[in-house]
Design a protein around this motif. Structure first.
Motif, PDB file in Angstrom:
ATOM      1  N   TYR A  78       0.426   3.647   6.234  1.00 50.96           N
ATOM      2  CA  TYR A  78       0.557   4.286   7.716  1.00 50.96           C
ATOM      3  C   TYR A  78      -0.387   3.475   8.683  1.00 50.96           C
ATOM      4  O   TYR A  78       0.121   3.160   9.894  1.00 50.96           O
ATOM      5  N   LEU A  79      -1.517   3.316   8.131  1.00 49.45           N
ATOM      6  CA  LEU A  79      -2.347   2.667   9.065  1.00 49.45           C
ATOM      7  C   LEU A  79      -1.893   1.189   9.173  1.00 49.45           C
ATOM      8  O   LEU A  79      -2.027   0.671  10.476  1.00 49.45           O
ATOM      9  N   TRP A  80      -1.634   0.353   8.184  1.00 49.84           N
ATOM     10  CA  TRP A  80      -1.051  -0.951   8.253  1.00 49.84           C
ATOM     11  C   TRP A  80       0.082  -0.966   9.141  1.00 49.84           C
ATOM     12  O   TRP A  80       0.291  -1.805   9.884  1.00 49.84           O
ATOM     13  N   PHE A  81       0.880   0.162   9.011  1.00 49.39           N
ATOM     14  CA  PHE A  81       2.205   0.309   9.977  1.00 49.39           C
ATOM     15  C   PHE A  81       1.852   0.384  11.423  1.00 49.39           C
ATOM     16  O   PHE A  81       2.463  -0.209  12.408  1.00 49.39           O
ATOM     17  N   ALA A  82       0.823   1.217  11.602  1.00 49.65           N
ATOM     18  CA  ALA A  82       0.472   1.149  12.896  1.00 49.65           C
ATOM     19  C   ALA A  82      -0.163  -0.003  13.702  1.00 49.65           C
ATOM     20  O   ALA A  82      -0.058  -0.286  14.680  1.00 49.65           O
ATOM     21  N   GLY A  83      -0.927  -0.915  12.634  1.00 53.85           N
ATOM     22  CA  GLY A  83      -1.121  -2.004  13.087  1.00 53.85           C
ATOM     23  C   GLY A  83      -0.045  -2.928  13.335  1.00 53.85           C
ATOM     24  O   GLY A  83      -0.238  -3.794  14.394  1.00 53.85           O
ATOM     25  N   THR A 118       0.968  -1.276  -0.036  1.00 48.25           N
ATOM     26  CA  THR A 118       0.144   0.124   0.070  1.00 48.25           C
ATOM     27  C   THR A 118       0.956   1.340   0.090  1.00 48.25           C
ATOM     28  O   THR A 118       1.981   1.214   0.190  1.00 48.25           O
ATOM     29  N   THR A 119       0.321   2.341  -0.243  1.00 42.08           N
ATOM     30  CA  THR A 119       0.786   3.840  -0.115  1.00 42.08           C
ATOM     31  C   THR A 119       0.063   4.694   0.697  1.00 42.08           C
ATOM     32  O   THR A 119      -0.971   4.426   0.985  1.00 42.08           O
ATOM     33  N   ASN A 120       0.746   5.658   0.794  1.00 40.49           N
ATOM     34  CA  ASN A 120       0.158   7.046   1.577  1.00 40.49           C
ATOM     35  C   ASN A 120      -0.497   6.427   2.900  1.00 40.49           C
ATOM     36  O   ASN A 120       0.069   5.696   3.662  1.00 40.49           O
TER      37      ASN A 120
END
Length: 108
Positions: A32-37, A26-28
């Motif tokens: 960042y949401l997946w990274f937070a997860g 993913t991008t943008n």
């Protein structure tokens, strides 16, 4: 009870590996949401691993935790990321599962 905690910790390891795979795809903002997860799942997994090792042998607990993570991550790769399902891959995945069960049995 600590074996259950260890299994849950292993499942959160699978979750953070899945999130890491999604970060790569993913991008943008979605990235960042997946990274937070990933960070949340990583923190929970490590916290539960620490809790489980208070009464379980560290060598066994760590091996089982990483084994659950490895098996789960391979399965996630196959089902969610369309990775190959060759016979050798499935054979060694099966031997890993048997090894995890064996460690549980001999650890009491």
């Amino acid at each position: 009870m600590n074996w259950i905690i260890l299994i849950i910790a292993g499942l959160f390891e699978v979750t953070f590996a899945f999130c890491l795979g999604k970060v790569k795809e993913t991008t943008n903002t979605e990235m960042y949401l997946w990274f937070a997860g990933f960070l949340v799942a990583l923190s929970i997994s490590m916290g539960l691993l620490v809790k489980a090792t208070q009464t379980l042998p560290i060598g066994t607990a760590y091996a089982v935790w990483t084994g659950i993570g490895a098996v789960g991550t391979v399965l996630i790769g196959i089902f969610a990321f369309n990775e190959p399902t060759t016979f050798p891959r499935l054979f060694f995945l099966t031997t890993l599962i048997i090894s995890i069960i064996g460690l549980k049995i001999v650890s009491g």
